[in-house]
Design a protein around this motif. Structure first.
Motif, mmCIF file in Angstrom:
data_model
loop_
_atom_site.group_PDB
_atom_site.id
_atom_site.type_symbol
_atom_site.label_atom_id
_atom_site.label_comp_id
_atom_site.label_asym_id
_atom_site.label_seq_id
_atom_site.Cartn_x
_atom_site.Cartn_y
_atom_site.Cartn_z
ATOM 1 N N UNK A 182 -48.916 17.743 -58.472
ATOM 2 C CA UNK A 182 -50.166 18.079 -58.029
ATOM 3 C C UNK A 182 -51.200 17.353 -58.972
ATOM 4 N N UNK A 183 -52.261 16.593 -58.657
ATOM 5 C CA UNK A 183 -53.253 16.191 -59.475
ATOM 6 C C UNK A 183 -54.296 16.951 -60.068
ATOM 7 N N UNK A 184 -54.536 17.875 -58.924
ATOM 8 C CA UNK A 184 -55.380 19.019 -59.020
ATOM 9 C C UNK A 184 -55.159 20.252 -58.303
ATOM 10 N N UNK A 185 -55.983 21.206 -58.703
ATOM 11 C CA UNK A 185 -55.418 22.744 -58.057
ATOM 12 C C UNK A 185 -55.686 22.503 -56.706
ATOM 13 N N UNK A 186 -56.683 21.628 -56.290
ATOM 14 C CA UNK A 186 -56.759 21.944 -54.709
ATOM 15 C C UNK A 186 -56.479 20.291 -54.064
ATOM 16 N N UNK A 187 -55.508 19.564 -54.788
ATOM 17 C CA UNK A 187 -55.013 18.445 -54.152
ATOM 18 C C UNK A 187 -53.513 18.518 -54.611
ATOM 19 N N UNK A 188 -52.686 18.690 -53.500
ATOM 20 C CA UNK A 188 -51.253 18.728 -53.795
ATOM 21 C C UNK A 188 -50.553 17.457 -53.463
ATOM 22 N N UNK A 189 -49.383 17.465 -54.182
ATOM 23 C CA UNK A 189 -48.690 15.790 -54.074
ATOM 24 C C UNK A 189 -48.363 15.298 -52.768
ATOM 25 N N UNK A 190 -48.017 16.125 -51.669
ATOM 26 C CA UNK A 190 -47.652 15.601 -50.533
ATOM 27 C C UNK A 190 -48.762 15.193 -49.696
ATOM 28 N N UNK A 191 -50.130 15.659 -50.017
ATOM 29 C CA UNK A 191 -51.190 15.229 -49.291
ATOM 30 C C UNK A 191 -51.647 13.614 -49.006
ATOM 31 N N UNK A 192 -52.169 13.396 -48.043
ATOM 32 C CA UNK A 192 -52.150 11.918 -47.818
ATOM 33 C C UNK A 192 -53.038 11.236 -48.748
ATOM 34 N N UNK A 193 -54.180 12.063 -49.286
ATOM 35 C CA UNK A 193 -55.252 11.332 -50.198
ATOM 36 C C UNK A 193 -55.040 11.834 -51.860
ATOM 37 N N UNK A 194 -53.708 12.363 -51.840
ATOM 38 C CA UNK A 194 -53.083 12.519 -53.396
ATOM 39 C C UNK A 194 -53.218 11.377 -54.116
ATOM 40 N N UNK A 195 -52.535 10.260 -53.801
ATOM 41 C CA UNK A 195 -52.572 8.943 -54.554
ATOM 42 C C UNK A 195 -53.983 8.622 -54.870
ATOM 43 N N UNK A 196 -54.955 8.642 -53.832
ATOM 44 C CA UNK A 196 -56.364 8.164 -54.423
ATOM 45 C C UNK A 196 -56.759 8.997 -55.401
ATOM 46 N N UNK A 197 -56.798 10.225 -55.368
ATOM 47 C CA UNK A 197 -57.053 11.168 -56.432
ATOM 48 C C UNK A 197 -56.460 11.058 -57.699
ATOM 49 N N UNK A 198 -55.355 10.681 -57.578
ATOM 50 C CA UNK A 198 -54.608 10.565 -59.001
ATOM 51 C C UNK A 198 -55.121 9.316 -59.709
ATOM 52 N N UNK A 199 -55.317 8.299 -58.796
ATOM 53 C CA UNK A 199 -56.238 7.101 -59.362
ATOM 54 C C UNK A 199 -57.541 7.324 -59.649
#
Length: 335
Positions: A182-199
């Protein structure tokens, strides 16, 4: 009375008048007893729009984007920073910020242009008579956007933070990182937007609160969206973003991680990873003031903060009463 006598008398009169003028607060020169007109320096205007001035949280971003012709205000001279931004407006800004669209393309794909006779786009709610038709078409060609399952694009729908990062990054065709946690507490690794927030996390362009949350569903206002795109395009020049605080007075003279004592009067800072001796330029995003600091300590150890500045460095770009400010920073020289 002779010439010499008259000269002495005039000198006495001039001296007497000069003394009176000085006593009254007038400034005179050795040869002049007339009050000169005071020259008052004219301050440069700081307002970009009537509702955007120094002190606005997105001042630097809006100023930069306006000066570069990426955004504009309204005919009444306002920017309306708190208005929500929709999908069509957001796409326009992204295409122009990344120089993906040019005036000739817009003209050729506008009503009355050379390609007016072409078939409509595959969206039931997009027509060639709409001002944003060329932007939707270009966004579709560049595979930056897509529609909804019902065949619509919903151009008037407000965009949120997750959608904003997606459109910005898709416009550059970047290779997104693999998300393994999980990149953040409110962004989980299986959500469609997770890669964008990790970048965004890797680029240090997303603001993180103390709970390690980024609020991906937050609806974007005109000022917040402008700031987000500003951070994205500046990140391509190795600029980073975050928050800065400053050292407490009681730390004066204490040792830093580099072994040097902390001195409030020196222009130094703490960063978690940059090598000691690195010179960093920190800019206050509310007023555009910058200061160059030398990294000589480790920290800050608070989620969401990027730099701990010496008291003098902080005071150079912000009021000490601010406590914490949003900054943009870049490496000037590195050891």
């Amino acid at each position: 009375m002779g010439i010499i006598g008259r000269s002495l008398l005039c000198m006495k009169i001039n001296k007497y008048i000069s003394g009176i003028l000085i006593g009254m607060g007038f400034v005179s020169s050795v040869h002049l007893a007339f009050a000169q007109e005071e020259v008052i320096p004219v301050e440069e205007p700081t307002a970009i729009y009537s509702d955007i001035d120094i002190g606005h949280p997105e001042y630097v971003a809006i100023k930069y984007m306006s000066e570069n012709g990426i955004i504009s205000g309204y005919p009444d001279g306002t920017f309306k920073p708190d208005n929500l931004i929709n999908r069509a407006e957001a796409l326009k800004i992204i295409l122009e910020a990344n120089k993906i669209i040019d005036p000739a393309y817009i003209k050729d794909n506008s009503m009355g242009g050379a390609s007016f006779a072409e078939n409509s786009l595959p969206f039931t709610d997009i027509y060639k008579s709409l001002w944003y038709y060329p932007y939707i078409k270009k966004g579709l060609e560049e595979e930056i956007i897509n529609g909804y399952s019902d065949g619509t694009f919903k151009p008037s729908q407000t965009v949120n933070r997750a959608e904003s990062f997606k459109m910005a990054m898709e416009s550059d065709k970047i290779i997104l990182p693999e998300v393994t946690e999980n990149p953040f507490a409110d962004v989980y690794k299986d959500q469609w937007f997770a890669p964008y927030f990790l970048e965004a996390k890797n680029r240090e362009i997303v603001y993180i609160n103390m709970q390690n949350a980024v609020n991906p569903a937050k609806e974007m206002t005109r000022s917040h969206f402008t700031e987000l795109i500003y951070r994205y395009i500046r990140s391509k020049e190795s600029h980073r973003f975050g928050k800065a605080s400053y050292y407490s007075d009681y730390l004066e003279g204490n040792g830093t991680s580099s072994g040097e004592p902390y001195r409030a009067a020196e222009l130094t800072a703490a960063h978690l990873t940059l090598p000691f001796g690195t010179i960093v330029r920190a800019t206050n995003l509310e007023n555009g003031k910058s200061v160059d600091v030398r990294i000589n300590d480790r920290g800050p150890y608070v989620t969401g903060r990027s730099l701990d500045l010496s008291k003098t460095a902080f005071g150079t770009i912000a009021s000490l009463g601010s406590g914490i400010i949003y900054i943009e920073y870049e490496i000037i020289t590195q050891q």
